[in-house]
Design an enzyme around this catalytic site. Structure first.
Site, short mmCIF file in Angstrom:
data_model
loop_
_atom_site.label_atom_id
_atom_site.label_comp_id
_atom_site.label_asym_id
_atom_site.label_seq_id
_atom_site.Cartn_x
_atom_site.Cartn_y
_atom_site.Cartn_z
N LYS A 132 0.81 -1.22 0.00
CA LYS A 132 0.00 0.00 0.00
C LYS A 132 0.84 1.26 0.00
O LYS A 132 0.33 2.36 -0.20
CB LYS A 132 -0.98 -0.01 1.19
N LYS A 215 -3.65 -9.50 -6.43
CA LYS A 215 -4.91 -10.01 -5.89
C LYS A 215 -6.05 -9.05 -6.23
O LYS A 215 -5.83 -7.83 -6.36
CB LYS A 215 -4.80 -10.27 -4.39
N LYS A 218 -10.81 -4.36 -3.59
CA LYS A 218 -11.80 -3.32 -3.82
C LYS A 218 -11.19 -1.94 -3.98
O LYS A 218 -11.80 -1.05 -4.56
CB LYS A 218 -12.87 -3.33 -2.72
P1 ATP Z 1 -8.66 -3.16 0.31
O1 ATP Z 1 -8.62 -3.11 -1.17
O2 ATP Z 1 -9.39 -2.05 0.95
O3 ATP Z 1 -7.30 -3.42 0.95
P2 ATP Z 1 -9.57 -5.91 0.18
O4 ATP Z 1 -10.50 -6.08 -0.95
O5 ATP Z 1 -8.20 -6.46 0.04
O6 ATP Z 1 -9.53 -4.41 0.69
P3 ATP Z 1 -10.15 -6.65 2.93
O7 ATP Z 1 -11.20 -5.89 3.63
O8 ATP Z 1 -8.73 -6.29 3.22
O9 ATP Z 1 -10.35 -6.60 1.37
O10 ATP Z 1 -10.34 -8.21 3.15
C1 ATP Z 1 -11.43 -8.82 3.77
C2 ATP Z 1 -11.27 -10.32 3.69
O11 ATP Z 1 -11.31 -10.75 2.33
C3 ATP Z 1 -9.94 -10.83 4.25
O12 ATP Z 1 -10.16 -12.06 4.93
C4 ATP Z 1 -9.11 -11.04 3.03
O13 ATP Z 1 -8.10 -12.01 3.23
C5 ATP Z 1 -10.15 -11.51 2.04
N1 ATP Z 1 -9.75 -11.18 0.67
C6 ATP Z 1 -9.51 -9.94 0.19
N2 ATP Z 1 -9.18 -9.99 -1.11
C7 ATP Z 1 -9.20 -11.31 -1.45
C8 ATP Z 1 -8.96 -12.02 -2.66
N3 ATP Z 1 -8.61 -11.38 -3.77
N4 ATP Z 1 -9.08 -13.35 -2.67
C9 ATP Z 1 -9.44 -14.01 -1.55
N5 ATP Z 1 -9.68 -13.41 -0.37
C10 ATP Z 1 -9.58 -12.08 -0.31
#
Ligand code: ATP
Ligand code: LTN
Length: 354
Positions: A132, A215, A218
């Protein structure tokens, strides 16, 4: 039991009258935006599937969301929406404790205590922090982003959590939480349960549609890189049709085909069919066939969830009542844990706290 009634030493043991304690499970998603298919497959779906066998607590971790700049109104909206999604995917408030993190001030309270036993070097090494901050200048990075895993450790440790179901990317944070708990217990006496991460076998790391080496997340500025749980069928089909593919034409999950592997992983996670079975079904077919089928599959999976989200969002009073009740139940557990941690470290200083 009197001595006369006691079983001889070699007799089979009578089943214990005490019911076996269910593992305490805690997890959360931050409301930085609408949730993606990655959040659903890596986290939420597994929470729902396991909720009956465990003692579950799920939180909308909005305190975490302010570690990056976010519009206050958007944060409020996202918080309600994520809570509605929790309910819509099937988390049962009669069975799980569901709440919003900022309604339980013990989270930030314990985070401050844990700051004192977490090292700068540990935080600085975290992959999520490095990702980040990779492109930005460090001057613009909030201290909160660095300290983020401490708040996450507080979330988990407040509830005597045994298991933390998360996607692959969060494993490192849960491991840091374990280290912090072990260190605190060692320095100040047994206080925290040491938790372990639980990562799903399929769907633990869904990749971006525009770049299968990253990965799906959002916060990606390219909306074509993710599928949101709120995307309608046309948008989903268009995003999948535009998803990058690999060279060649065979539909195989191999290391030289990361994009097709990702699409097959999504299909496998949603159908429950193992990848080799899907590969066999697509022999002789083109990438376009897989994308089209996946478009249908994802849309059909998300449609009932979207309908329920709309129902929960249409009744804010009901949503707030569920979350208020959850926060009350959460505080009943978190309060004594924070008090114990403060007592152990010397912040609970009054005679009665000893
Ligand atoms: P941001 O983009 O704001 O960092 P994010 O989409 O990565 O957010 P988080 O809120 O950090 O999402 O993650 C919530 C849950 O979803 C966590 O358990 C994380 O491991 C899981 N997760 C996030 N992205 C993925 C992905 N691409 N595949 C599988 N699991 C995911
Ligand atoms: N850091 C997590 C969200 C999160 C979390 C938690 C997950 C905050 N607190 C406690 C599990 C347990 C993320 O997904 N980015």
């Amino acid at each position: 039991m009197t001595e006369a009634q006691a079983s001889p030493p070699d007799a089979p043991r009578a089943p214990s009258a005490e019911p076996k304690k269910r593992p305490r499970v805690f997890s959360g998603v931050k409301p930085t935006g609408t949730l993606t298919l990655g959040n659903y497959l890596g986290a939420l779906r597994n929470w729902v599937q396991g909720q009956r066998e465990v003692d579950p607590i799920f939180c909308v971790v909005n305190d975490h969301a302010i570690t990056i700049r976010i519009d206050p109104e958007e944060l409020r909206r996202n918080t309600r929406e994520v809570a509605a999604i929790y309910l819509a995917v099937g988390l049962d408030p009669e069975h799980c404790i569901l709440f919003v993190q900022s309604d339980v001030p013990e989270h930030t309270g314990l985070a401050w205590v844990l700051n004192s036993v977490t090292y700068y070097g540990e935080l600085h090494r975290m992959t999520q922090f490095k990702d980040k901050t990779a492109k930005g200048k460090l001057e613009g990075v909030s201290a909160g982003l660095l300290n983020y895993p401490i708040l996450m450790a507080a979330d988990i440790l407040l509830y005597n959590t045994d298991e933390v179901p998360v996607g692959e990317d969060q494993k490192q944070h849960v491991e840091l939480c374990r280290d912090v708990a072990i260190r605190f217990n060692g320095l100040f006496g047994e206080t925290f349960v040491v938790p372990k991460p639980v990562i799903p076998k399929v769907g633990a790391r869904i990749m971006s549609l525009d770049d299968p080496t990253r990965k799906m997340e959002k916060s990606n500025p390219n909306a074509g890189s993710y599928i949101l749980l709120t995307d309608g069928p046309d948008v989903i089909k268009k995003k999948l049709a535009r998803a990058v593919t690999d060279s060649g034409s065979e539909i195989l999950a191999t290391p030289d085909k990361p994009a097709i592997t990702n699409l097959l992983t999504i299909a496998s996670a949603l159908t429950g069919k193992p990848i080799p079975q899907l590969q066999e079904a697509y022999v002789g077919k083109m990438y376009g066939h897989l994308k089209k089928d996946l478009g249908e599959l994802v849309s059909e999976t998300l449609k009932p969830i979207q309908e329920k989200v709309a129902t929960y969002l249409a009744d804010p009073a009901q949503l707030e009542a569920i979350l208020d009740r959850g926060a009350e139940r959460a505080r009943a557990i978190a309060g004594p844990t924070l008090a114990l941690a403060k007592k152990r470290i010397g912040l609970g200083w009054k005679a009665a706290a000893r």
